[in-house]
Design an enzyme around this catalytic site. Structure first.
Site, PDB file in Angstrom:
ATOM      1  N   ASN A   9     -57.449  37.230  35.019  1.00 30.81           N
ATOM      2  CA  ASN A   9     -56.769  36.230  33.836  1.00 30.81           C
ATOM      3  C   ASN A   9     -55.346  35.992  34.095  1.00 30.81           C
ATOM      4  O   ASN A   9     -54.644  36.796  33.655  1.00 30.81           O
ATOM      5  CB  ASN A   9     -57.033  36.864  32.749  1.00 30.81           C
ATOM      6  N   LYS A  11     -53.758  33.747  32.374  1.00 31.84           N
ATOM      7  CA  LYS A  11     -53.069  33.504  31.079  1.00 31.84           C
ATOM      8  C   LYS A  11     -52.022  32.149  31.068  1.00 31.84           C
ATOM      9  O   LYS A  11     -52.843  31.336  31.972  1.00 31.84           O
ATOM     10  CB  LYS A  11     -52.196  34.539  30.580  1.00 31.84           C
ATOM     11  N   HIS A  98     -60.573  36.537  23.847  1.00 35.56           N
ATOM     12  CA  HIS A  98     -59.489  37.348  24.393  1.00 35.56           C
ATOM     13  C   HIS A  98     -58.789  37.784  23.071  1.00 35.56           C
ATOM     14  O   HIS A  98     -58.438  36.995  22.264  1.00 35.56           O
ATOM     15  CB  HIS A  98     -58.764  36.561  25.212  1.00 35.56           C
ATOM     16  N   GLU A 100     -55.603  37.924  22.764  1.00 30.87           N
ATOM     17  CA  GLU A 100     -54.598  37.169  22.515  1.00 30.87           C
ATOM     18  C   GLU A 100     -54.867  35.756  21.722  1.00 30.87           C
ATOM     19  O   GLU A 100     -54.356  35.289  21.019  1.00 30.87           O
ATOM     20  CB  GLU A 100     -53.837  36.627  23.653  1.00 30.87           C
ATOM     21  N   GLU A 170     -61.104  45.466  26.112  1.00 29.08           N
ATOM     22  CA  GLU A 170     -59.843  45.423  26.329  1.00 29.08           C
ATOM     23  C   GLU A 170     -58.977  45.986  25.045  1.00 29.08           C
ATOM     24  O   GLU A 170     -58.797  45.307  24.244  1.00 29.08           O
ATOM     25  CB  GLU A 170     -59.404  44.108  26.811  1.00 29.08           C
ATOM     26  N   GLY A 176     -50.773  44.323  28.756  1.00 26.90           N
ATOM     27  CA  GLY A 176     -49.455  43.882  28.860  1.00 26.90           C
ATOM     28  C   GLY A 176     -48.312  45.001  28.403  1.00 26.90           C
ATOM     29  O   GLY A 176     -47.221  44.740  28.308  1.00 26.90           O
ATOM     30  N   SER A 216     -53.475  46.622  31.301  1.00 21.56           N
ATOM     31  CA  SER A 216     -52.608  47.239  32.313  1.00 21.56           C
ATOM     32  C   SER A 216     -53.315  47.805  33.476  1.00 21.56           C
ATOM     33  O   SER A 216     -52.913  48.955  33.951  1.00 21.56           O
ATOM     34  CB  SER A 216     -51.844  48.221  31.608  1.00 21.56           C
TER      35      SER A 216
HETATM   36  P1  13P Z   1     -52.836  43.032  31.509  1.00 16.80           P
HETATM   37  O1  13P Z   1     -53.410  43.288  32.918  1.00 16.80           O
HETATM   38  O2  13P Z   1     -51.338  42.201  31.693  1.00 16.80           O
HETATM   39  O3  13P Z   1     -52.462  44.155  30.761  1.00 16.80           O
HETATM   40  O4  13P Z   1     -53.637  41.870  30.588  1.00 16.80           O
HETATM   41  C1  13P Z   1     -54.949  42.353  30.431  1.00 16.80           C
HETATM   42  C2  13P Z   1     -55.610  41.213  29.984  1.00 16.80           C
HETATM   43  O5  13P Z   1     -55.446  40.875  28.664  1.00 16.80           O
HETATM   44  C3  13P Z   1     -56.611  40.569  30.889  1.00 16.80           C
HETATM   45  O6  13P Z   1     -57.454  39.726  30.006  1.00 16.80           O
END
Ligand code: 13P
Length: 255
Positions: A9, A11, A98, A100, A170, A176, A216
Site C-alpha cells: 500500500n 498510500k 483502511h 487512515e 492492521e 507507521g 510496520s
Molecule cells: P506501515 O507498513 O508503514 O506501518 O503501514 C502499514 C499499512 O498501513 C499498510 O496498509
C-alpha cells in the site's frame, strides 16, 4: 481461496514517473515462485498512477490494487472514483476501510459497508482492513472492536461472495510507528478473525479466506510474522516504497 499474499500500500506517495520506476525495479528484482510456492503480489499505487502502472503490469505477474473506491458506479460525487473506473484500469483488488480512512477521513462503518459491497458487486476483490487503537487494546477491547468491524462491513453479503474477499488485520498502533505487533499477538487476532468470519458467514468460511497482517512490516520481521499459522500474508506500507525492501519481504513470505 486462501492464498499467500504480499500487498504493498503506497498510500499518498509517488508521482506517475516514480511509480513506474518502482514497479519496474520490483519486476526486475523478484521471482514469484520458489519451491513451488506462489505468492500473489499486489501493489496499490495512488489513483493518479493506476493507469500507467496497470498498463505496465499487464506484462508481469504482479497484480494491481486501489487504495479506496466509492460505492456508486457514477454520479455527482465530486472527487470520488468508482469501482467500474478502477476495473477499466486492470485493478483486481481494492483496499476498504483502511485505518487512515477511518480515522483521518472519518469514514464510518456504514460507509465502509457500502464500499465493501460495491467492490464485490462490480467484480473486484476487497481487502477489508480492521484493527484496534492503542487505547482500545489497553482497555481490553480488541476482540469487541474487531468483531464489530467485521459484522458491520459484511452486513448483507451474498452467499456467492462469502469467500471472495481478503481481510487485513492492521492494529492502528502498529501502522507507521516502527512498532509491529509481535507474531504471537498478530496470530492471536488473525485466529479470532477467522473464527468470527465462520460465525458470520457459516460453512467454515474463515478457513478459506486469506487474512493478512499489516503494521510496520519490514524485511527483518516479515519471516517471523508470515510463519504464524493464521497469517496468510502481509500488507506493507512504508517498506513497499523501496523495491529491494519489498522484494526481501516477498522472499521472506516464501520461506
Ligand atoms: P506501515 O507498513 O508503514 O506501518 O503501514 C502499514 C499499512 O498501513 C499498510 O496498509
Amino acid at each position: 481461496m486462501r492464498k499467500l499474499m504480499v500487498v504493498g500500500n503506497w498510500k499518498m506517495h509517488y508521482t506517475v514517473i516514480e511509480s513506474l520506476q518502482l514497479v519496474m525495479g520490483l519486476n526486475n528484482n523478484y521471482t514469484r515462485d520458489v519451491n513451488g510456492q506462489t505468492v500473489e503480489i499486489v501493489v496499490c499505487p495512488p489513483f493518479t498512477a493506476l493507469a500507467d502502472v496497470g498498463r505496465f503490469l499487464t506484462q508481469t505477474e504482479i497484480k494491481l490494487g486501489a487504495q479506496d473506491a466509492f460505492y456508486e458506479p457514477q454520479g455527482a460525487y465530486t472527487g470520488e472514483i468508482s469501482v467500474p473506473m478502477l476495473k477499466e484500469l486492470n485493478c483486481e483488488y481494492v483496499i476498504v476501510g483502511h485505518s487512515e480512512r477511518r480515522h483521518i477521513l472519518k469514514e464510518d462503518e456504514e460507509l465502509i459497508q457500502k464500499k465493501f459491497a460495491a467492490v464485490l458487486r462490480y467484480g473486484l476483490i476487497p481487502i477489508l482492513c480492521v484493527g484496534e487503537t492503542l487505547d482500545q487494546r489497553q482497555k481490553g477491547e480488541t476482540e469487541k472492536v474487531i468483531k464489530r468491524q467485521l459484522q458491520s462491513a459484511l452486513k448483507g453479503i451474498s452467499e456467492e461472495n462469502s469467500q471472495r474477499f481478503v481481510v487485513a488485520y492492521e492494529p492502528v498502533w502498529a501502522i507507521g510507528t516502527g512498532q509491529n505487533a509481535t507474531p504471537e499477538q498478530a496470530n492471536e487476532v488473525c485466529s479470532l478473525i477467522r473464527k468470527e468470519l465462520s460465525d458470520i458467514l457459516g460453512n467454515g468460511a474463515g478457513d478459506w479466506i486469506s487474512i493478512l497482517y499489516g503494521g510496520s512490516v519490514k524485511p527483518n520481521n516479515a519471516a517471523e510474522l508470515i510463519s504464524q499459522p493464521e497469517i496468510d500474508g502481509l500488507l506493507v506500507g512504508g517498506a513497499s516504497l523501496d523495491a529491494r525492501d519489498f522484494t526481501s519481504i516477498i522472499n521472506a513470505a516464501k520461506k
